[in-house]
Design a protein around this motif. Structure first.
Motif: not given
Ligand code: SF4
Length: 343
Positions: A231, A289, A298
Motif C-alpha cells: 500500500t 483507496k 491510499l
C-alpha cells in the motif's frame, strides 16, 4: 529401443495404450502447425484451443499466409483466446522466418528460442515433435508431474526449483521416440496427473511416484509464497480559488497515469511545507483507496479554499476547472470522482 530412464520407458508404454492421438495438430509434424498449437496451448486448455486452431489453420494454412496477413486479421482470429501478445508474436515471427530466413523454420532449440514469443519449453516441444531432436520441455503440466514423481520441493516459479525441474526434464527425455515422449508427458499432466484429484490409479508411475508413496501429493508442486499487497499513500491537494475553480496539474508521461490531469500531490511528510505556501483554510476530506494491479494507493484528499493568489509551478502544465466535464482533458479516476462531488 533405448530409453534414457525407467521414467521415460514407463511413460511411453502408457502412451502406446492411452495417449491422445487424434488432436488436430497431430495430423502432421510440420513445424508450422506444431508451433501454432504450442503457442495457443500456453495457459489455455486443449478443449478451448481446438476450434481456434482449426479456424486459424483454415484461414492461414501455410506460414506464408500468416506472414502476409494483416495484424488485424490475426488478432481477429485470436479474439476470445486471450493473451494477445501471443498473436502479435506469432505474426512477427512468421514475417521474420519468411523475410529473414528464406521461409525455413529453425530446427533446433537454441535457434527457436531466438524467435519472438518462443521460450525454452515451446522451443523444446517444436524441436522434439517436428525435428525429432532430444530437446526437453517444461510446461505447467510437466512441472506438476516431475515435482510430484521426484518430490521436488518449492514453488516452480523460483529459479532454483525451475533449474532442478529442467535437470530432471532433460535427464528423462529420451533420444528415441522423443516426439511421442513429449506428447506423452503433456498428455499425462493434462489427463491423469491433474492439479486436483489426480487419477493415480491409472498412472504409469503409481509405484514410483514419491508424492503418492508418501501421501504428500498436495504438497507438490509447492505453492507460490504469499506476498503482502503493498500500500502506498499520497495526499491530493484540491486547491479551489475564490471564484470556485479547482487547480489541476498534468502528470508526467511516465507511470500508470502518465499524461493525465489530476490534483497536485505530495507525501505526508511534505504536507506542512506545501500547505504553508497556500494561503487559505484546509479541510481534510474522507480518505479512500484506489487499487492498481500491483498495489493499493491510499489517497488523502485535502480541500484548500484559497484566500489569496498562489505561485504556480512552472515545471508542469496546469489548468483551472470550474465546471465538471466541460474541459476536454484526460483525468485520473480519483480526480474524476472528487471533481464530480466538488463542482
Ligand atoms: S502417481 Fe499420481 S501424483 Fe504421481 S505422477 Fe501419477 S498421477 Fe501424479
Amino acid at each position: 529401443m533405448s530409453y534414457s530412464t525407467k521414467f521415460s520407458k514407463d511413460l511411453l508404454t502408457w502412451f502406446d495404450r492411452h495417449g491422445r492421438l487424434n488432436l488436430p495438430w497431430q495430423r502432421s509434424s510440420d513445424p508450422y502447425p506444431v508451433w501454432v498449437s504450442e503457442i495457443m496451448l500456453q495457459q489455455t486448455q486443449v478443449s478451448t484451443v481446438i476450434p481456434f486452431f482449426e479456424k486459424f489453420m483454415a484461414t492461414f494454412p501455410h506460414l506464408e499466409d500468416l506472414a502476409n496477413a494483416s495484424l488485424d486479421e490475426v488478432l481477429h482470429l485470436w479474439t476470445g483466446l486471450g493473451y494477445y501478445a501471443r498473436a502479435r508474436n506469432l505474426h512477427k515471427t512468421a514475417q521474420s522466418i519468411i523475410n529473414d530466413q528464406q521461409g525455413i523454420f529453425p530446427s533446433n532449440q537454441e535457434s527457436l528460442i531466438q524467435l519472438p514469443g518462443i521460450g525454452r519449453s515451446t522451443a523444446g516441444a517444436i524441436a522434439a515433435i517436428s525435428f525429432h531432436q532430444q530437446a526437453a520441455i517444461l510446461d505447467g503440466n510437466v512441472k506438476r508431474v516431475l515435482s510430484r514423481c521426484f518430490a521436488v520441493p518449492g514453488w516452480p516459479g523460483k529459479k532454483t526449483v525451475t533449474d532442478q525441474l529442467w535437470q530432471l526434464a532433460e535427464v528423462n527425455t529420451p533420444s528415441e521416440r522423443v516426439a511421442d515422449y513429449t506428447q506423452a508427458i503433456m498428455d499425462l499432466g493434462a489427463t491423469i496427473c491433474k492439479k486436483t484429484s489426480p487419477a493415480c490409479d491409472s498412472c504409469p508411475f503409481q509405484k514410483s511416484c514419491i508424492a503418492l508413496q508418501t501421501a504428500t501429493i498436495d504438497q507438490y508442486p509447492g505453492r507460490k509464497p504469499k506476498t503482502a499487497r503493498p500500500t502506498r499513500s499520497t495526499c491530493m491537494l484540491i486547491i479551489r480559488n475564490t471564484k470556485g475553480a479547482i487547480l489541476l496539474q498534468r502528470r508526467t508521461n511516465e507511470g500508470l497515469w502518465g499524461g493525465l490531469f489530476s490534483f497536485p500531490e505530495c507525501r505526508e511528510d511534505e504536507l506542512s511545507a506545501q500547505l504553508s505556501a497556500l494561503p487559505g483554510s484546509t479541510n481534510y476530506l474522507a480518505p479512500f483507496k484506489h487499487s492498481f494491479t500491483h498495489y493499493d494507493l491510499l489517497i488523502q484528499p485535502i480541500l484548500i479554499e484559497l484566500q489569496g493568489p498562489i505561485r504556480q509551478s512552472q515545471e508542469s502544465e496546469t489548468c483551472w476547472v470550474s465546471q465538471f466535464g466541460k474541459d476536454k482533458i484526460g483525468l485520473t479516476k480519483p480526480a474524476t470522482q472528487l471533481l464530480a462531488n466538488l463542482l
